[in-house]
Design an enzyme around this catalytic site. Sequence first.
Site, PDB file in Angstrom:
ATOM      1  N   GLY A  43       0.842  -1.187   0.000  1.00 49.89           N
ATOM      2  CA  GLY A  43       0.000   0.000   0.000  1.00 49.89           C
ATOM      3  C   GLY A  43       0.881   1.243   0.000  1.00 49.89           C
ATOM      4  O   GLY A  43       2.109   1.143  -0.122  1.00 49.89           O
ATOM      5  N   SER A 102       3.200   3.683   1.189  1.00 53.55           N
ATOM      6  CA  SER A 102       4.031   3.657   2.404  1.00 53.55           C
ATOM      7  C   SER A 102       5.493   3.883   2.082  1.00 53.55           C
ATOM      8  O   SER A 102       6.226   2.924   1.849  1.00 53.55           O
ATOM      9  CB  SER A 102       3.890   2.292   3.059  1.00 53.55           C
ATOM     10  N   ALA A 104       9.111   4.250   3.157  1.00 53.79           N
ATOM     11  CA  ALA A 104       9.858   3.863   4.360  1.00 53.79           C
ATOM     12  C   ALA A 104      10.337   5.094   5.129  1.00 53.79           C
ATOM     13  O   ALA A 104      10.334   5.093   6.370  1.00 53.79           O
ATOM     14  CB  ALA A 104      11.047   3.002   3.949  1.00 53.79           C
ATOM     15  N   LYS A 145       1.755   0.481 -10.550  1.00 55.57           N
ATOM     16  CA  LYS A 145       1.850   1.907 -10.163  1.00 55.57           C
ATOM     17  C   LYS A 145       3.286   2.402 -10.250  1.00 55.57           C
ATOM     18  O   LYS A 145       3.538   3.595 -10.419  1.00 55.57           O
ATOM     19  CB  LYS A 145       1.233   2.144  -8.780  1.00 55.57           C
ATOM     20  N   ASP A 149      -1.638   3.720  -3.587  1.00 53.65           N
ATOM     21  CA  ASP A 149      -0.213   3.567  -3.889  1.00 53.65           C
ATOM     22  C   ASP A 149       0.176   4.386  -5.129  1.00 53.65           C
ATOM     23  O   ASP A 149       1.296   4.902  -5.238  1.00 53.65           O
ATOM     24  CB  ASP A 149       0.103   2.078  -4.104  1.00 53.65           C
ATOM     25  N   SER A 152       9.753   8.898  -3.763  1.00 56.52           N
ATOM     26  CA  SER A 152       9.650   7.775  -4.703  1.00 56.52           C
ATOM     27  C   SER A 152      10.874   7.692  -5.615  1.00 56.52           C
ATOM     28  O   SER A 152      11.179   8.623  -6.364  1.00 56.52           O
ATOM     29  CB  SER A 152       8.391   7.911  -5.566  1.00 56.52           C
ATOM     30  N   ARG A 153      11.515   6.517  -5.575  1.00 56.15           N
ATOM     31  CA  ARG A 153      12.683   6.305  -6.445  1.00 56.15           C
ATOM     32  C   ARG A 153      12.252   6.136  -7.886  1.00 56.15           C
ATOM     33  O   ARG A 153      12.988   6.485  -8.806  1.00 56.15           O
ATOM     34  CB  ARG A 153      13.467   5.068  -5.966  1.00 56.15           C
TER      35      ARG A 153
HETATM   36  N1  LIG Z   1      11.350   1.679   0.402  1.00 55.68           N
HETATM   37  C1  LIG Z   1      10.021   1.801   0.444  1.00 55.68           C
HETATM   38  O1  LIG Z   1       9.504   2.857   0.858  1.00 55.68           O
HETATM   39  C2  LIG Z   1       9.142   0.694   0.016  1.00 55.68           C
HETATM   40  C3  LIG Z   1       9.637  -0.360  -0.708  1.00 55.68           C
HETATM   41  N2  LIG Z   1       8.805  -1.348  -1.132  1.00 55.68           N
HETATM   42  C4  LIG Z   1       9.303  -2.474  -1.908  1.00 55.68           C
HETATM   43  O2  LIG Z   1      10.121  -3.258  -1.059  1.00 55.68           O
HETATM   44  C5  LIG Z   1      11.101  -3.964  -1.838  1.00 55.68           C
HETATM   45  C6  LIG Z   1      12.454  -3.783  -1.167  1.00 55.68           C
HETATM   46  O3  LIG Z   1      12.768  -2.415  -1.359  1.00 55.68           O
HETATM   47  P1  LIG Z   1      13.601  -1.485  -0.404  1.00 55.68           P
HETATM   48  O4  LIG Z   1      13.737  -1.948   0.979  1.00 55.68           O
HETATM   49  O5  LIG Z   1      13.024  -0.151  -0.620  1.00 55.68           O
HETATM   50  O6  LIG Z   1      15.001  -1.584  -1.156  1.00 55.68           O
HETATM   51  P2  LIG Z   1      16.404  -1.073  -0.664  1.00 55.68           P
HETATM   52  O7  LIG Z   1      17.181  -0.872  -1.901  1.00 55.68           O
HETATM   53  O8  LIG Z   1      16.228   0.047   0.279  1.00 55.68           O
HETATM   54  O9  LIG Z   1      16.984  -2.308   0.165  1.00 55.68           O
HETATM   55  C7  LIG Z   1      17.053  -3.595  -0.384  1.00 55.68           C
HETATM   56  C8  LIG Z   1      17.847  -4.430   0.583  1.00 55.68           C
HETATM   57  O10 LIG Z   1      17.774  -5.775   0.163  1.00 55.68           O
HETATM   58  C9  LIG Z   1      19.087  -6.295   0.232  1.00 55.68           C
HETATM   59  N3  LIG Z   1      19.165  -7.494  -0.581  1.00 55.68           N
HETATM   60  C10 LIG Z   1      19.287  -7.607  -1.914  1.00 55.68           C
HETATM   61  N4  LIG Z   1      19.318  -8.898  -2.259  1.00 55.68           N
HETATM   62  C11 LIG Z   1      19.207  -9.624  -1.107  1.00 55.68           C
HETATM   63  C12 LIG Z   1      19.172 -10.993  -0.794  1.00 55.68           C
HETATM   64  N5  LIG Z   1      19.253 -11.925  -1.747  1.00 55.68           N
HETATM   65  N6  LIG Z   1      19.076 -11.355   0.506  1.00 55.68           N
HETATM   66  C13 LIG Z   1      18.980 -10.440   1.476  1.00 55.68           C
HETATM   67  N7  LIG Z   1      19.010  -9.119   1.244  1.00 55.68           N
HETATM   68  C14 LIG Z   1      19.112  -8.725  -0.041  1.00 55.68           C
HETATM   69  C15 LIG Z   1      19.956  -5.146  -0.180  1.00 55.68           C
HETATM   70  O11 LIG Z   1      21.317  -5.389   0.180  1.00 55.68           O
HETATM   71  P3  LIG Z   1      22.508  -4.547  -0.563  1.00 55.68           P
HETATM   72  O12 LIG Z   1      22.401  -3.157  -0.038  1.00 55.68           O
HETATM   73  O13 LIG Z   1      23.744  -5.242  -0.156  1.00 55.68           O
HETATM   74  O14 LIG Z   1      22.206  -4.641  -2.034  1.00 55.68           O
HETATM   75  C16 LIG Z   1      19.321  -4.037   0.631  1.00 55.68           C
HETATM   76  O15 LIG Z   1      19.745  -4.068   1.966  1.00 55.68           O
HETATM   77  C17 LIG Z   1      10.994  -3.381  -3.254  1.00 55.68           C
HETATM   78  O16 LIG Z   1      10.277  -4.259  -4.084  1.00 55.68           O
HETATM   79  C18 LIG Z   1      10.192  -2.097  -3.066  1.00 55.68           C
HETATM   80  O17 LIG Z   1       9.402  -1.782  -4.203  1.00 55.68           O
HETATM   81  C19 LIG Z   1       7.470  -1.336  -0.832  1.00 55.68           C
HETATM   82  C20 LIG Z   1       6.932  -0.316  -0.101  1.00 55.68           C
HETATM   83  C21 LIG Z   1       7.728   0.767   0.401  1.00 55.68           C
HETATM   84  O1  LIG Z   2       6.168   1.610  -3.050  1.00 53.17           O
HETATM   85  C1  LIG Z   2       6.573   2.602  -2.511  1.00 53.17           C
HETATM   86  C2  LIG Z   2       5.699   3.446  -1.663  1.00 53.17           C
HETATM   87  O2  LIG Z   2       4.427   2.887  -1.487  1.00 53.17           O
HETATM   88  C3  LIG Z   2       7.986   3.021  -2.708  1.00 53.17           C
HETATM   89  O3  LIG Z   2       8.082   3.663  -3.923  1.00 53.17           O
HETATM   90  P1  LIG Z   2       9.487   3.749  -4.684  1.00 53.17           P
HETATM   91  O4  LIG Z   2       9.961   2.341  -4.856  1.00 53.17           O
HETATM   92  O5  LIG Z   2       9.191   4.455  -5.968  1.00 53.17           O
HETATM   93  O6  LIG Z   2      10.418   4.551  -3.806  1.00 53.17           O
END
Ligand SMILES: NC(=O)C1=CN([C@@H]2O[C@H](COP(=O)(O)OP(=O)(O)OC[C@H]3O[C@@H](n4cnc5c(N)ncnc54)[C@H](OP(=O)(O)O)[C@@H]3O)[C@@H](O)[C@H]2O)C=CC1
Ligand SMILES: O=C(CO)COP(=O)(O)O
Length: 331
Positions: free
Chosen positions: A135, A137, A139, A190, A243, A253-254
């Site tokens: 949804g 959100s 981080a 989205k 979203d 948003s990235r």
């Molecule tokens: N950030 C947000 O606001 C939101 C993100 N999401 C979704 O969440 C998912 C994760 O995104 P997000 O946290 O933002 O991404 P980030 O880039 O902030 O972090 C990803 C993390 O995953 C790690 N990673 C990559 N591969 C592995 C693996 N095989 N095992 C364990 N860790 C791993 C990376 O490590 P390293 O740094 O070493 O590459 C990094 O620490 C995405 O699909 C995103 O769309 C959904 C809602 C909100």
């Molecule tokens: O999904 C997200 C917020 O709901 C995060 O968006 P981005 O991956 O574009 O930063």
Amino acid sequence: MKTVVIGSGSWGTALAQTLADNGQDVTIYGVNAAEVNDINENHKNSKYFAETALNPVLRATTDLSVVKDADVVVLAVPTIAIEPICKEIDPLLTKKAIVVNVAKGFNPKTNERLSDVIRRCISPDHLSSVVSLIGPSHAEEVVIRQLTSIDAVSQNDADAIAIQNLFSNKYLRIYTGNDEVGSELGAAIKNVMAIASGILSGLGYGDNTRAALITRGLQEMIRYGTYFGGKEETFIGLTGIGDLIVTCTSVHSRNFEAGHQIGSENTVENFFRDNTKTVEGVRTAKIVHEVAKEKGIDMPICEEVYQILYEGKEPKDCANDLMIRKLKAEF
Ligand SMILES: NC(=O)C1=CN([C@@H]2O[C@H](COP(=O)(O)OP(=O)(O)OC[C@H]3O[C@@H](n4cnc5c(N)ncnc54)[C@H](OP(=O)(O)O)[C@@H]3O)[C@@H](O)[C@H]2O)C=CC1
Ligand SMILES: O=C(CO)COP(=O)(O)O
């Protein structure tokens, strides 16, 4: 309940802190030792949240065997890592866990929805059910406890309610849902619309253009989602319009940021050369292009984003081409 959050990135850290705030037994597993040490020793994750002091009880580890005995495993890694990490954790699980997916997109190798990947890769003996926690959100806002509402969506109502109760608190309100298809497809597509919104902003277009993009983008999401059996009403909920709004309008948003760079430079060249961030919409645009073409689903905005990212079309030509298509009724 013992919860392990896989992924020490931005979303994994923010969600794990929410559980720590709720007094839950939670550990983050990360592959990046610097991030893990920063959380344990400095109570920070400086790479993502330079200014934020995390809840000091939050703990992280680089030892994946922490998933042993877990009741809940949260997958907070990019879509590209979902299949490999599921295959790694499956033999380590010792009982049926609820696997919570928070990634948004598709499996890049197979174009599958992520819940299907998890069910394929985690054996039934180790899987209670998959819950998608998705949804609007960012981080960056959840980690500073800004009021946020998202959905816990599952084919298993009891597990959706369990995850709702686990994460909900006075700053994070979780609703349940059971339209897995509609919710996952909305949250995935989205990101393509957010790239489009960023491109239009980078090209210099304003609020009228963004409102049109969000409204017509939602229609594309509904068209694609209902084709695969998603319910239309889901798209006017948190995993659809909610979203879509947050990512098409937010500086956090990235996907929007990537689009903004591409639009302002009128080329993808520097973005593809320099980007190190998780921009899920890039892979999603390719998958939606392939699937929509095969199934005959009309996705004009997604198609222009695909053309810009993969076929060398100039962003300003795409915006013009969308405007001069054959005129038609809105509905
Ligand atoms: N950030 C947000 O606001 C939101 C993100 N999401 C979704 O969440 C998912 C994760 O995104 P997000 O946290 O933002 O991404 P980030 O880039 O902030 O972090 C990803 C993390 O995953 C790690 N990673 C990559 N591969 C592995 C693996 N095989 N095992 C364990 N860790 C791993 C990376 O490590 P390293 O740094 O070493 O590459 C990094 O620490 C995405 O699909 C995103 O769309 C959904 C809602 C909100
Ligand atoms: O999904 C997200 C917020 O709901 C995060 O968006 P981005 O991956 O574009 O930063």
